[in-house]
Design an enzyme around this catalytic site. Structure first.
Site, PDB file in Angstrom:
ATOM      1  CG  ASP A  96      -2.145   0.926   0.982  1.00 19.61           C
ATOM      2  OD1 ASP A  96      -2.198   1.612  -0.059  1.00 19.61           O
ATOM      3  OD2 ASP A  96      -3.024   0.993   1.874  1.00 19.61           O
ATOM      4  CG  ASP A 270      -5.672  -5.256   2.365  1.00 17.09           C
ATOM      5  OD1 ASP A 270      -6.318  -4.573   1.554  1.00 17.09           O
ATOM      6  OD2 ASP A 270      -5.305  -4.818   3.478  1.00 17.09           O
TER       7      ASP A 270
HETATM    8  N1  GUN Z   1      -6.682   0.683   2.737  1.00 21.90           N
HETATM    9  C1  GUN Z   1      -8.009   0.655   3.005  1.00 21.90           C
HETATM   10  N2  GUN Z   1      -8.647   1.627   2.326  1.00 21.90           N
HETATM   11  C2  GUN Z   1      -7.711   2.290   1.617  1.00 21.90           C
HETATM   12  C3  GUN Z   1      -7.764   3.409   0.713  1.00 21.90           C
HETATM   13  O1  GUN Z   1      -8.807   3.991   0.433  1.00 21.90           O
HETATM   14  N3  GUN Z   1      -6.570   3.790   0.174  1.00 21.90           N
HETATM   15  C4  GUN Z   1      -5.391   3.165   0.473  1.00 21.90           C
HETATM   16  N4  GUN Z   1      -4.254   3.599  -0.102  1.00 21.90           N
HETATM   17  N5  GUN Z   1      -5.325   2.122   1.310  1.00 21.90           N
HETATM   18  C5  GUN Z   1      -6.473   1.695   1.869  1.00 21.90           C
END
Ligand code: GUN
Length: 376
Positions: A96, A270
């Site tokens: 992420d 996830d």
């Molecule tokens: N993890 C859960 N929701 C999000 C989101 O909206 N953006 C990002 N980058 N990670 C997430």
């Protein structure tokens, strides 16, 4: 995906209603979809050896830019040979981008067109994350699937504010694509934002499609809205996304959320929930969820599920697991994390088979009925 030399590709092999069965090929191995990605935030799936995670059936893990940039630092991970070598998980990793974690964990955040500056939740040190730096960090980590930097709002929020964050995320998507520079050995995913507003969601999807990504994530969900709102957003947005790219619902969810989202066209998930719930004494199985802290388990000779394919579910009595949880023994967290991740993988494997056999709706109904019936 977008060019013939791309080494990360998606193949759709079956559909059943909106549910999809597919495979993502990467240089580090394939990812069967629908897929659940265990979360390894800080370079470890908490309380699990990497080989145990693999044995549950996981094809890919999730790692976090935010945590790893702060500790031990992206350049340090790179000098150790990248995240796969550092943690000894040789299969694919999705990272992420950091925006979501900055918003939920960091202090003194300041968001500008350029990016976000913030203070670390660990030691208060100052940092900056821009779309370009996020791509650089994820490349240093040697991630296989890189996420664009985005801004995720909590719901409910004003339409104006949702639109501002969505448009900013689109401009960051464009900068991320340029910074990514068409690397052939990894994929770049865009993230659809737009809160609970169908018009803003559709605009976000259109904008991302015209930039062009290897996969499309749906962000900004499971942020305080009821499940039915989340399901509505998903079923409205998946038809707007290209059929030949994977779709990833970020940060979701409980087994029932996953089942519902697969039925609405999502391919990847996830969530920290299975491992976190395990560390708190909650165990998922085909009977639903059991809270092992509850005193009703203290004399129960039965294992969690004597017919489970997972040996751990047949191995120890509920009385013993209750004891481990009550005494906060490390082994309790290890066993329950393993059981929950194994059950999540069993669930997505069941979905894959059901989609192939054109019986997804029946599978979902039977699975929900078994959760509701419990085992007591
Ligand atoms: N993890 C859960 N929701 C999000 C989101 O909206 N953006 C990002 N980058 N990670 C997430």
């Amino acid at each position: 995906m977008s060019s013939p030399t791309k080494l990360v590709t998606f193949t759709l092999s079956a559909t059943d209603g909106m549910a999809r069965r597919g495979r993502i090929d990467t240089p580090r191995g394939d990812i069967q979809t629908p897929a659940f990605m265990p979360v390894g935030t800080a370079g470890t799936v908490k309380a699990m050896y990497p080989e145990q995670v693999r044995e549950t059936g996981a094809d890919i893990l999730l790692g976090n830019t935010y945590h790893l940039m702060l500790r031990p630092g992206a350049e340090r991970v790179a000098s150790q040979g990248g995240l796969h070598t550092f943690m000894d998980w040789q299969r694919p990793i999705l990272t992420d981008s950091g925006g979501f974690q900055v918003m939920s964990l960091a202090q003194l955040r300041k968001l500008t067109e350029k990016g976000v500056t913030f203070r670390s939740h660990i030691d208060g040190s100052s940092h900056e994350l821009t779309p370009e730096r996020s791509i650089e960090i994820q490349t240093l980590l040697d991630s296989d699937i890189i996420m664009q930097l985005d801004e995720c709002l909590k719901l409910p929020a004003e339409k104006k504010e949702i639109e501002r964050a969505m448009q900013l995320s689109l401009r960051w998507a464009d900068r991320s694509k340029t910074a990514f520079n068409n690397q052939q050995n990894r994929a770049l995913f865009g993230i659809v934002q737009g809160g609970d507003d169908p018009e803003l969601r559709a605009k976000s999807a259109q904008g991302l499609k015209s930039i062009g990504f290897d996969g499309y994530a749906v962000g900004g969900l499971a942020v305080g809205e009821p499940q039915e709102v989340m399901f509505k957003v998903i079923e409205e947005i998946t038809p707007e996304l290209p059929d030949d790219r994977p779709r990833y619902l970020m940060g979701v969810g409980k087994p029932d959320d996953i089942l519902g989202a697969i039925g609405r066209g999502i391919d990847m998930f996830d969530c920290v929930h299975p491992t976190r719930a395990g560390r708190h004494g909650h165990v998922y199985s085909r009977f639903g969820v059991i809270n092992l802290k509850n005193a009703r388990h203290r004399d129960d000779h039965r294992p969690i599920d004597e017919l489970s394919p997972n040996p751990n579910c047949r191995r120890w009595s509920r009385a013993y697991l209750h004891h481990l949880v009550k005494t906060e023994e490390i082994l309790g967290a290890m066993i329950l994390s393993q059981m929950n991740l194994a059950y999540y993988q069993e669930l997505v494997q069941g979905c894959r088979g059901a989609i192939e056999g054109s019986r997804f709706n029946d599978f979902a109904a039977e699975t929900r009925a078994a959760w509701a019936a419990g085992d007591l």
